[in-house]
Design a protein around this motif. Structure first.
Motif, mmCIF file in Angstrom:
data_model
loop_
_atom_site.group_PDB
_atom_site.id
_atom_site.type_symbol
_atom_site.label_atom_id
_atom_site.label_comp_id
_atom_site.label_asym_id
_atom_site.label_seq_id
_atom_site.Cartn_x
_atom_site.Cartn_y
_atom_site.Cartn_z
ATOM 1 N N ALA A 287 46.295 -66.300 -0.848
ATOM 2 C CA ALA A 287 45.460 -65.196 -1.327
ATOM 3 C C ALA A 287 44.080 -65.749 -1.636
ATOM 4 O O ALA A 287 43.956 -66.800 -2.282
ATOM 5 C CB ALA A 287 46.072 -64.557 -2.570
ATOM 6 N N SER A 349 48.731 -62.598 -5.358
ATOM 7 C CA SER A 349 47.615 -61.717 -5.008
ATOM 8 C C SER A 349 46.480 -61.972 -5.989
ATOM 9 O O SER A 349 46.716 -62.210 -7.174
ATOM 10 C CB SER A 349 48.040 -60.250 -5.048
ATOM 11 O OG SER A 349 48.650 -59.919 -6.277
ATOM 12 N N MET A 409 50.691 -56.692 -5.342
ATOM 13 C CA MET A 409 49.377 -56.289 -4.863
ATOM 14 C C MET A 409 48.526 -55.833 -6.037
ATOM 15 O O MET A 409 48.953 -54.967 -6.818
ATOM 16 C CB MET A 409 49.498 -55.143 -3.852
ATOM 17 C CG MET A 409 50.103 -55.547 -2.521
ATOM 18 S SD MET A 409 48.971 -56.578 -1.568
ATOM 19 C CE MET A 409 49.925 -56.760 -0.049
ATOM 20 N N SER A 411 44.215 -55.024 -7.333
ATOM 21 C CA SER A 411 42.882 -54.770 -6.794
ATOM 22 C C SER A 411 41.998 -54.106 -7.832
ATOM 23 O O SER A 411 42.478 -53.474 -8.777
ATOM 24 C CB SER A 411 42.982 -53.857 -5.571
ATOM 25 O OG SER A 411 41.717 -53.520 -5.058
#
Length: 464
Positions: A287, A349, A409, A411
């Motif tokens: 990642a 991640s 995941m 973000s």
């Protein structure tokens, strides 16, 4: 420098965050899959209303094989995310892994609307599992139903589109560019991997890559992770970072990350910077991401995950932050942190979180996911920036529910409500063992002047 995290350790449970519900897919037998994988990403401002939008995807796993995939778009509003998805996209081809990765592509054609790129690493069209990437352009009415740009690798089992991202503006022409990885691409060395950068323009994304680079080592998986590095040397050109988690250089599969610089004459063909883990099987570079500007010095910084790093226990994982400067990224990490949970995979991640509290320093978010078939566990951590670099302040986010887990995941969500503070989003995997109520979720937590805001639960069903 390793931070002690003694100043602040704050924990958020699911009831303290907005939660997006995703109805699960069914097998042909009518039973639910045990696991769901998600990609999450900011969408930029797709419809030009001044609010950041969010992209989510779901694809079902059955005995380790991906089945149907679908991608959803939620609009940001003054009150947060829209109650229901305003757009969804899918492929007619089963097992293509459509939505395995999704990303904000920036404004490729300079029309003022954010665009979206979606990867499908198992897409087949003449060659099995060659992979493909799909770009949808934004507009006042949102995303079109069909993609405006499609590209394939034309090589069997290349897994093109297994990683996709905006590259920023690598040639400083005012149009956003994209970067795509094909980590099993062969060209002299089996599974060396290859990365492609395509330029944006007023007429859209080019069909011919502006720049390519290869791993040049058997099994390196160069391009397993790709991202814009931001402008690490502040020369006005965006740079890119590429991960090759199985690269060998003294230690088998230690992993390596590479930074290539943008410039007036194009992307540098040789990496301007490399980093590695110096530990066998550490997965360094699995990642990679820009960390934003953590210390507010005007140079973009980068973050790299090595999720199989061992320290006392196996696969605890480790994260590394390297600061940008006029002469490029620092040779040695300016900050590192190792996990403490066996098989916790810290750094599986990593992503920039934006400026969550409006203090002018960038934050970043990291996922830690414990692979346990019976009861998976996952945590996301948000680390804050400061004048001195990564501060002692960290926020831990989990779901406080044995059937669901975050961390695979993570973000930034952009600024979804236009209040000037960045928000974050984390995908959630639901493992209910096949019950009829199985569903997936994505967790949204909003920023504020005091940091992450505890703003109650909101469920939003996704229409399949």
């Amino acid at each position: 420098m390793r931070t002690s995290f003694t100043l602040l350790f704050k924990r958020l449970a699911v009831l303290m965050a907005a939660v997006i519900s995703i109805s699960s897919f069914k097998h042909s037998s009518g039973h639910f899959a045990n696991n769901f994988s998600y990609a999450v990403s900011p969408g930029g401002d797709i419809n030009g209303d001044g609010y950041g939008d969010v992209i989510l995807s779901i694809f079902k796993l059955e005995f380790g094989v991906s089945k149907e995939g679908k991608v959803f778009l939620y609009y940001g509003t003054g009150n947060g995310l829209s109650a229901n998805p305003v757009w969804s996209g899918s492929l007619s081809q089963a097992d293509a892994n459509f939505g395995e990765v999704v990303a904000n592509a920036g404004d490729i054609n300079g029309d003022g609307f954010g665009d979206v790129i979606i990867g499908a690493s198992h897409y087949s069209n003449g060659e099995d599992n060659e992979g493909a990437a799909f770009v949808y352009y934004g507009s006042p009415s949102g995303l079109s139903k069909e993609p405006s740009w499609i590209m394939e690798s034309n090589q069997a089992n290349a897994f093109y589109g297994g990683s996709v991202a905006s590259a920023g503006d690598v040639n400083k022409d005012g149009f956003a560019d994209v970067i795509i990885g094909a980590h099993f691409f062969d060209n002299g060395e089996t599974n060396e991997g290859k990365v492609f950068v395509y330029l944006g323009s007023a007429s859209g994304l080019s069909k011919t890559p502006f720049w390519v680079a290869e791993g040049n080592q058997v099994g390196a998986n160069f391009g397993k992770a790709v991202a814009s590095a931001g402008d690490v040397n502040k020369d006005g050109y965006f740079d890119v970072i590429v991960g090759a988690p199985n690269f060998d250089n003294g230690q088998n599969n230690e992993g390596r990350a590479f930074i290539f610089l943008g410039s007036p004459v194009g992307m540098t063909q040789s990496a301007a910077w490399t980093g590695e883990s110096n530990q066998v099987e550490a997965n360094f570079g699995n990642a990679v991401a820009s960390a934003g500007d953590i210390n507010g010095d005007g140079f973009a910084d980068v973050i790299i995950g090595a999720n199989r790093y061992d320290e006392g226990k196996s696969n605890v994982g480790k994260i590394y932050v390297y600061l940008g400067a006029a002469n490029g990224v620092s040779m040695y990490p300016d900050w590192t942190y190792s996990g403490a949970i066996m098989d916790g995979n810290l750094g599986l991640s990593v992503a920039p979180a934006g400026d969550i509290n409006g203090d002018g320093y960038g934050e970043f978010i990291v996922g830690s996911y414990l692979f346990n078939i019976d009861q998976p566990k996952g945590i996301a951590y948000v680390y804050t920036g400061s004048k001195k670099g990564v501060s002692d302040k960290v926020v831990e986010i989990d779901m406080n529910n044995p059937d669901v887990t975050v961390g695979q995941m993570v973000s930034s969500a952009g600024d979804i409500n236009g209040d000037g503070y960045a928000d974050i989003i984390a995908g959630v995997i639901w493992s209910s063992g096949g019950g009829s109520g199985a569903q997936g979720k994505a967790m949204l937590v909003q920023g504020s002047s005091a940091g992450l805001k505890l703003n109650g639960t909101k469920d939003m069903a996704m229409n399949q």
